[in-house]
Motif scaffolding. Sequence first.
Motif, PDB file in Angstrom:
ATOM      1  N   TYR A 291       0.820  -1.216   0.000  1.00 34.23           N
ATOM      2  CA  TYR A 291       0.000   0.000   0.000  1.00 34.23           C
ATOM      3  C   TYR A 291       0.852   1.265   0.000  1.00 34.23           C
ATOM      4  O   TYR A 291       0.433   2.295  -0.544  1.00 34.23           O
ATOM      5  N   ALA A 384      -8.923  -6.054   9.322  1.00 35.37           N
ATOM      6  CA  ALA A 384      -8.460  -4.663   9.316  1.00 35.37           C
ATOM      7  C   ALA A 384      -7.954  -4.266   7.930  1.00 35.37           C
ATOM      8  O   ALA A 384      -8.301  -3.196   7.409  1.00 35.37           O
ATOM      9  N   PHE A 385      -7.138  -5.109   7.321  1.00 35.06           N
ATOM     10  CA  PHE A 385      -6.614  -4.767   6.001  1.00 35.06           C
ATOM     11  C   PHE A 385      -7.691  -4.888   4.927  1.00 35.06           C
ATOM     12  O   PHE A 385      -7.624  -4.201   3.901  1.00 35.06           O
ATOM     13  N   THR A 386      -8.685  -5.752   5.152  1.00 35.97           N
ATOM     14  CA  THR A 386      -9.810  -5.802   4.220  1.00 35.97           C
ATOM     15  C   THR A 386     -10.586  -4.492   4.267  1.00 35.97           C
ATOM     16  O   THR A 386     -11.029  -3.976   3.236  1.00 35.97           O
ATOM     17  N   ALA A 387     -10.735  -3.945   5.485  1.00 28.71           N
ATOM     18  CA  ALA A 387     -11.408  -2.653   5.612  1.00 28.71           C
ATOM     19  C   ALA A 387     -10.635  -1.563   4.868  1.00 28.71           C
ATOM     20  O   ALA A 387     -11.234  -0.694   4.217  1.00 28.71           O
ATOM     21  N   VAL A 388      -9.301  -1.622   4.963  1.00 30.87           N
ATOM     22  CA  VAL A 388      -8.487  -0.664   4.208  1.00 30.87           C
ATOM     23  C   VAL A 388      -8.722  -0.840   2.712  1.00 30.87           C
ATOM     24  O   VAL A 388      -8.847   0.132   1.955  1.00 30.87           O
ATOM     25  N   SER A 389      -8.803  -2.109   2.285  1.00 33.00           N
ATOM     26  CA  SER A 389      -9.021  -2.377   0.863  1.00 33.00           C
ATOM     27  C   SER A 389     -10.388  -1.880   0.410  1.00 33.00           C
ATOM     28  O   SER A 389     -10.527  -1.314  -0.678  1.00 33.00           O
ATOM     29  N   GLY A 391     -11.885   0.557   1.737  1.00 29.10           N
ATOM     30  CA  GLY A 391     -11.718   2.005   1.681  1.00 29.10           C
ATOM     31  C   GLY A 391     -11.131   2.463   0.359  1.00 29.10           C
ATOM     32  O   GLY A 391     -11.516   3.507  -0.183  1.00 29.10           O
ATOM     33  N   VAL A 392     -10.189   1.666  -0.175  1.00 24.74           N
ATOM     34  CA  VAL A 392      -9.615   1.997  -1.484  1.00 24.74           C
ATOM     35  C   VAL A 392     -10.689   1.946  -2.554  1.00 24.74           C
ATOM     36  O   VAL A 392     -10.780   2.818  -3.428  1.00 24.74           O
TER      37      VAL A 392
END
Length: 474
Positions: A291, A384-389, A391-392
């Motif tokens: 990222y 957590a990283f899925t939520a970031v994804s 968000g992208v």
Amino acid sequence: MWRRLMRFFAALAVCGASVAQAASVWVVELEGAISPASSDYFIRTLERASDEGVELVVMRLDTPGGLDKSMRDMVKAILASTVPVATYVAPNGSRAASAGTYLMYASHIAAMAPATNIGSSTPVSIGGGGGSPFPSPTPTPSPMPTPGSAPEPETSDEGDEGSEGSADERPPHEPADAMGRKVVNDAAAYLRSLAELRGRNVEWAEETVRSGANLAANEALEQGVIDLVAESLTELLDAINGRTVTIAGVERTLDTADAEVQTIEPDWRYELLGIITDPNVAYILLMIGIYALILEFYNPGIGVGAVTGVICLLLGAFALQMLPINYAGLALIAVGVAMLAVEAFTPSFGIVGTGGVIAFVIGSIILMDTDLPGYKVSYPIIAAFTAVSVGVVAFGLGAALRMRRARIATGVESMVGATAQVLEDFTTSGRVRAFGEVWNARGEGEFHQGEDVEISAVDGVIVQVKRTGPARAH
């Protein structure tokens, strides 16, 4: 006369130093799962001990098991070592389970403290399939075998006339699938070969792999699984003093009665490997690296994102190559991130982004090719990283919608709807000022100097204008 005395005393000093060096014993303490970090630490210590002529290396062990590759690397190092290795399960309450059993069998001396145990060496992961690779042949699970006892054969409600090839015809504790049988047979043969090499109990080696048998220290001694039981390291060294072991086909007598014991402290490399080879840390490093690079490409700056991304990506990749990863999972993560990047840069209204999130989640879940506890990526971290994804993806969709609703900011089309000022009185045609320039204008009705009008259309170098309010009286 004096020269002879000096040479005599010098020779005595050299001999004394040699004896002191030969009587050095190194202690390596390994607690927790057998991991790439502990394997690297032990092997490097063993190589140093060989270079410095150490008399004996004692591996004080307390482990629930660990990774097969790391364990086999350590076994190979022990078998090839020019320094005798004594594995000592201590202190009281410790265990040498699973991978620890193999290390015990491979060592030149196998010892245990009184309140310790050894065994449970059945492989718990076969290709990362999830769950136990040893499904029971009957719906009701069989009871656990008594430590040290042979497993009881399973029976069928239909008697001895079951159909040919039924599950009941398999030996007890035999895996149901071909891959499971191959893995178990390989593990059993490996431990048997170590037992034959060291002259230890071969039958129990087979049993602990196939049925997960376990023994307490005194039982292990009685059955010939270990060489001795010692309450302390001092007692262990006294007990093995004068014992003969075979090193590279050559017999060697141990001299440990008055040995100088040195505990080897872990160095920075062990600590670093211990941190980055944690599956969660490796996963986080990999994601931060990816990222950070995407952010740098999206918004180029002074290069901080690129530097951070490259460092984290390399550390994560280094850690993953030491861990049992599923390359299909890694490929799905890469594809998912790539699709998310495409969604952010060239919005497709969620089609590519949604596919990227799905690929990312599936790849993260199956990334680690093992079912060993402690070697799976934590679901909250994946979330957590899925939520970031997500968000992208949301960022990409928001950008696309804003672009569709945004007013055109450049070109002739951006003039439509703008305000212009009349430079002179005119009817039908005249001149107006718009965007700091003077334009020929046309419009219906009378227009007066200083009046604000709205541009309704642009035709070449002529703008169509209309009033924004009632005509002013003159």
